[in-house]
Design a protein around this motif. Structure first.
Motif, PDB file in Angstrom:
ATOM      1  N   GLY A 285      19.017  21.571 -12.496  1.00 37.73           N
ATOM      2  CA  GLY A 285      20.293  20.932 -12.626  1.00 37.73           C
ATOM      3  C   GLY A 285      21.577  21.728 -12.584  1.00 37.73           C
ATOM      4  N   GLY A 286      22.182  21.512 -11.114  1.00 33.98           N
ATOM      5  CA  GLY A 286      23.621  22.549 -10.762  1.00 33.98           C
ATOM      6  C   GLY A 286      23.206  23.512 -10.391  1.00 33.98           C
ATOM      7  N   ASN A 287      23.482  25.145 -11.153  1.00 35.90           N
ATOM      8  CA  ASN A 287      22.559  25.308 -10.451  1.00 35.90           C
ATOM      9  C   ASN A 287      21.813  26.067 -11.491  1.00 35.90           C
ATOM     10  N   SER A 312      19.275  30.812 -12.627  1.00 33.46           N
ATOM     11  CA  SER A 312      19.691  30.757 -11.564  1.00 33.46           C
ATOM     12  C   SER A 312      18.740  30.346 -10.487  1.00 33.46           C
TER      13      SER A 312
END
Length: 400
Positions: A285-287, A312
């Motif tokens: 999800g995202g970074n 991350s």
């Protein structure tokens, strides 16, 4: 209700037979059968110790299946080397040479037997091999060439009877293999000793560790388009585990036959000939990325180890390395504290480059448009010209 179709699976097939067997039988049956028995003890032992199963044996021929192409080529090189050493100490009349063919392909299961092009191609490759040699298909070569420290020589494409398309072929220089007494530093194959079906002990350097399979990690991102990312994580973990070279790891092609299926781990263990199974999930999800993994002893039906990482994307390669290192330490105690002995993969620090490569790899593995695969690879190389995996994938597209 309509009858279901035949059961199929992906298997590494080994086919072998004796060169000039009919002529030897015509000259002296008793001597030939005595020598065949001695040679078969070497071939059959190598196949068994490397997790193979002989399902066809008529006269001088042997056909065996393996869940892992690495196990198959290790078995073939072991017994060809041992047969070569035996011949050096035998009279001319007592010498025997075997040809070997190796193929990775889809087979039909019928009782204890296997049928189909996967088997037929192996038999054709065996017939084309040099006396005392090993010939393998291009598909088989692609699975083992980066996992074993041995030389493969391309012998071009071959037309084969009843096989639609020409088959790319390679051979292994058996004459270059060291004698059995050679040290592990010069051994061209993964070093494996006699199999111990009991628990793994501190004698891990002398007992052969059981095989391991990494099942496709589940995509928990809620976005089907992220499937390629979960597959890429799985494939990298398989590769990382293979680099330890201390226990057999089932190939990506074999393990991905279970993708999207609800599986019984006991059945997977029996079908693949493995003791250990790794499964897990990926949520992106995202970074941010969350990876969970667990190691299961399928023969004892209990969890050995499990872990979760929330990191991350910049730390993705560290996580993959931690996963493979933790699993390796559990499977083979011999690797504990031996990080310096492991082959190290140099990964990119450019996540966009790696993402483009994974997208191309996903299309390649799904038999998609090779032009699209190369497009992703070229984008990956533009972002990081040192990412060797992208170059290799382009070469695989061009060869196919």
């Amino acid at each position: 209700m309509a009858e279901s179709g035949p059961r199929r699976k992906l298997a590494a097939i080994l086919a072998a037979d004796v060169v000039g067997f009919s002529k030897m039988m015509g000259e002296n049956e008793d001597r030939t059968l005595r020598n065949l028995k001695a040679c078969r003890s070497l071939t059959d032992e190598a196949i068994k110790l490397n997790h193979g199963r002989i399902f066809g044996s008529a006269g001088d021929s042997v056909i065996a299946e393996f869940a892992s192409p690495v196990d198959a080529v290790v078995a073939a090189t072991e017994f060809q080397r041992n047969l070569r050493d035996r011949n050096e100490n035998a009279t001319d009349e007592d010498q025997m040479l075997f040809r070997v063919g190796l193929n990775l392909g889809d087979v039909i299961i019928e009782g204890d037997n296997l049928y189909g092009d996967g088997v037929n191609v192996a038999a054709r490759l065996e017939a084309s091999a040099e006396p005392g040699g090993i010939t393998l298909s291009g598909k088989f070569h692609d699975e083992v060439c980066r996992k074993l420290d041995m030389s493969f020589v391309s012998t071009g494409e071959q037309e084969m009877k009843n096989i639609t398309n020409p088959v790319p072929t390679y051979k292994i220089e058996v004459s270059a293999l060291p004698k059995k007494e050679a040290s592990s530093e010069t051994e061209p194959i993964i070093e494996t000793a006699a199999e111990d079906k009991g628990s793994i002990s501190d004698q891990g350097l002398t007992d052969k560790p059981p095989a391991i399979v990494v099942l496709p990690f589940s995509n928990m991102s809620g976005d089907p388009e992220q499937e390629y990312f979960a597959d890429g994580i799985t494939e990298d973990i398989i590769t990382n585990l293979s680099l330890w070279k201390t226990f057999p790891v089932i190939s990506r092609n074999s393990s991905f036959t279970y993708k999207g299926k609800s599986v019984n781990l006991k059945e997977v263990s029996e079908e693949m000939g493995v003791r250990y199974i790794v499964e897990g999930s990926v949520r992106k999800g995202g970074n941010k990325v969350r990876i969970t993994a667990q190691l299961i002893d399928a023969t004892e039906d209990h969890h050995i180890w499990s872990e979760r990482w929330d990191r991350s994307l910049d730390d993705i390669f560290e996580v993959q390395d931690e996963v493979s290192s933790s699993i390796a330490a559990q499977v083979s105690p011999a690797v504990k504290g031996q990080e310096q002995n492991r082959v190290v993969r140099k990964q990119t620090k450019n996540m966009n480059a790696w993402d483009e490569y994974l997208r191309g790899l996903s299309i390649f593995n799904s038999k998609g448009d090779y032009g699209e695969v190369k497009e992703h690879c070229y984008k990956s190389i533009e972002l990081d010209s040192q990412l060797s995996d992208a170059y290799i994938l382009i070469c695989r597209c061009l060869r196919n």
